[in-house]
Design a protein around this motif. Structure first.
Motif, mmCIF file in Angstrom:
data_model
loop_
_atom_site.group_PDB
_atom_site.id
_atom_site.type_symbol
_atom_site.label_atom_id
_atom_site.label_comp_id
_atom_site.label_asym_id
_atom_site.label_seq_id
_atom_site.Cartn_x
_atom_site.Cartn_y
_atom_site.Cartn_z
ATOM 1 N N LYS A 216 0.850 -1.177 0.011
ATOM 2 C CA LYS A 216 0.066 -0.155 -0.036
ATOM 3 C C LYS A 216 0.873 1.375 0.043
ATOM 4 O O LYS A 216 0.387 2.187 -0.652
ATOM 5 C CB LYS A 216 -0.776 0.040 1.286
ATOM 6 N N LEU A 217 2.074 1.145 0.712
ATOM 7 C CA LEU A 217 2.847 2.376 0.667
ATOM 8 C C LEU A 217 3.914 2.328 -0.163
ATOM 9 O O LEU A 217 4.543 1.015 0.045
ATOM 10 C CB LEU A 217 3.161 2.500 2.086
ATOM 11 N N SER A 218 4.243 3.259 -0.875
ATOM 12 C CA SER A 218 5.472 3.217 -1.819
ATOM 13 C C SER A 218 6.733 2.688 -1.060
ATOM 14 O O SER A 218 7.675 1.925 -1.957
ATOM 15 C CB SER A 218 5.613 4.276 -2.648
ATOM 16 N N GLU A 219 7.079 3.084 0.032
ATOM 17 C CA GLU A 219 8.241 2.851 0.835
ATOM 18 C C GLU A 219 8.262 1.574 1.319
ATOM 19 O O GLU A 219 9.442 1.044 1.755
ATOM 20 C CB GLU A 219 8.539 3.783 1.785
ATOM 21 N N GLU A 220 7.260 0.870 1.410
ATOM 22 C CA GLU A 220 7.332 -0.504 1.708
ATOM 23 C C GLU A 220 7.715 -1.546 0.973
ATOM 24 O O GLU A 220 7.640 -1.394 -0.185
ATOM 25 C CB GLU A 220 5.710 -0.912 2.371
ATOM 26 N N VAL A 221 8.526 -2.476 1.406
ATOM 27 C CA VAL A 221 9.046 -3.610 0.684
ATOM 28 C C VAL A 221 8.360 -4.817 1.129
ATOM 29 O O VAL A 221 8.373 -4.936 2.272
ATOM 30 C CB VAL A 221 10.623 -3.737 0.397
ATOM 31 N N PHE A 222 8.533 -5.974 0.199
ATOM 32 C CA PHE A 222 7.877 -7.315 0.622
ATOM 33 C C PHE A 222 8.990 -8.122 1.246
ATOM 34 O O PHE A 222 9.940 -8.247 0.424
ATOM 35 C CB PHE A 222 7.070 -7.950 -0.498
#
Length: 222
Positions: A216-222
């Motif tokens: 959902k947030l662009s700065e998050e990574v999986f």
């Protein structure tokens, strides 16, 4: 010889006695009549559908056609002009496509593999991403191919599209779920193939990609 009135009555009786499977019994779309009844009259085989036959006839200057189904489990044979258990004139659908598609580029007809798939003669190249060969195409989920209209549409509650092998789930559509066995070793979420520390990820089910997702947030990574 039967009079035109008795011939029409006989055709109507046949319509009531036979059971439809693909094309609607007792009716033939105009494009099909134009394609196969221009140069012939009587009983005509439609190469991609052996479950029945096209009865072509002329009244005055106009040519008409009526689709009639063979009894269940029988196939129409063009040589004997009868419905038989084994029809030597029934061709492999892949061969039919390669024979007729170069001539009729706008032609569409059912695929034996699935009610969602169909042969689309305008497709001149295979699509290796989804395992589709030349001339093969697939309807978008959850639509099915309607052989009467030669279009993809949803099969409503009335079940107007007669289908012997409908897809049982979304992932039975080739173009909906890609098989990536190296990434889908188990059901659940995995990083998107070819990405590292990315927000993009996939949902796997039964060895196939069910969904392509993003955090959902662009700065998050999986």
């Amino acid at each position: 010889m039967l009079s035109p009135r008795w011939t029409l009555l006989f055709l109507l009786m046949l319509m009531l006695l036979t059971v439809g499977e693909t094309l609607k019994n007792g009716h033939a779309p105009r494009w099909l009549v134009n394609l196969f009844c221009k140069r012939s009259s009587g009983l005509t085989q439609v190469p991609w559908d052996c479950t029945g036959y096209l009865h072509c006839y002329t009244q005055g200057m106009t040519t008409y056609g009526v689709w009639l189904n063979c009894p269940a489990s029988l196939k129409f044979d063009a040589t004997s002009q009868n419905c038989l258990r084994v029809s030597p004139s029934c061709m492999n659908m892949d061969r039919v496509a390669h024979r007729y598609c170069p001539i009729y580029s706008q032609l569409r007809f059912p695929h034996p593999g699935s009610c969602a798939m169909f042969y689309d003669c305008s497709r001149k190249m295979p699509d290796k991403r989804y395992g589709l060969k030349i001339y093969e195409n697939e309807c978008a989920y959850p639509t099915l191919f309607d052989p009467e209209l030669a279009v993809c549409r949803e099969n409503e509650m009335s079940n107007e599209i007669s289908c012997m092998n409908p897809p049982s789930s979304r992932c039975d559509y080739k173009t909906e779920c890609l098989s990536v066995s190296s990434q889908c070793l188990q059901d659940g979420y995995s990083p998107k193939p070819g990405t590292i520390f990315s927000s993009y990820h996939i949902l796997c089910k039964a060895g196939k990609i069910v969904s392509n997702l993003q955090c959902k947030l662009s700065e998050e990574v999986f």
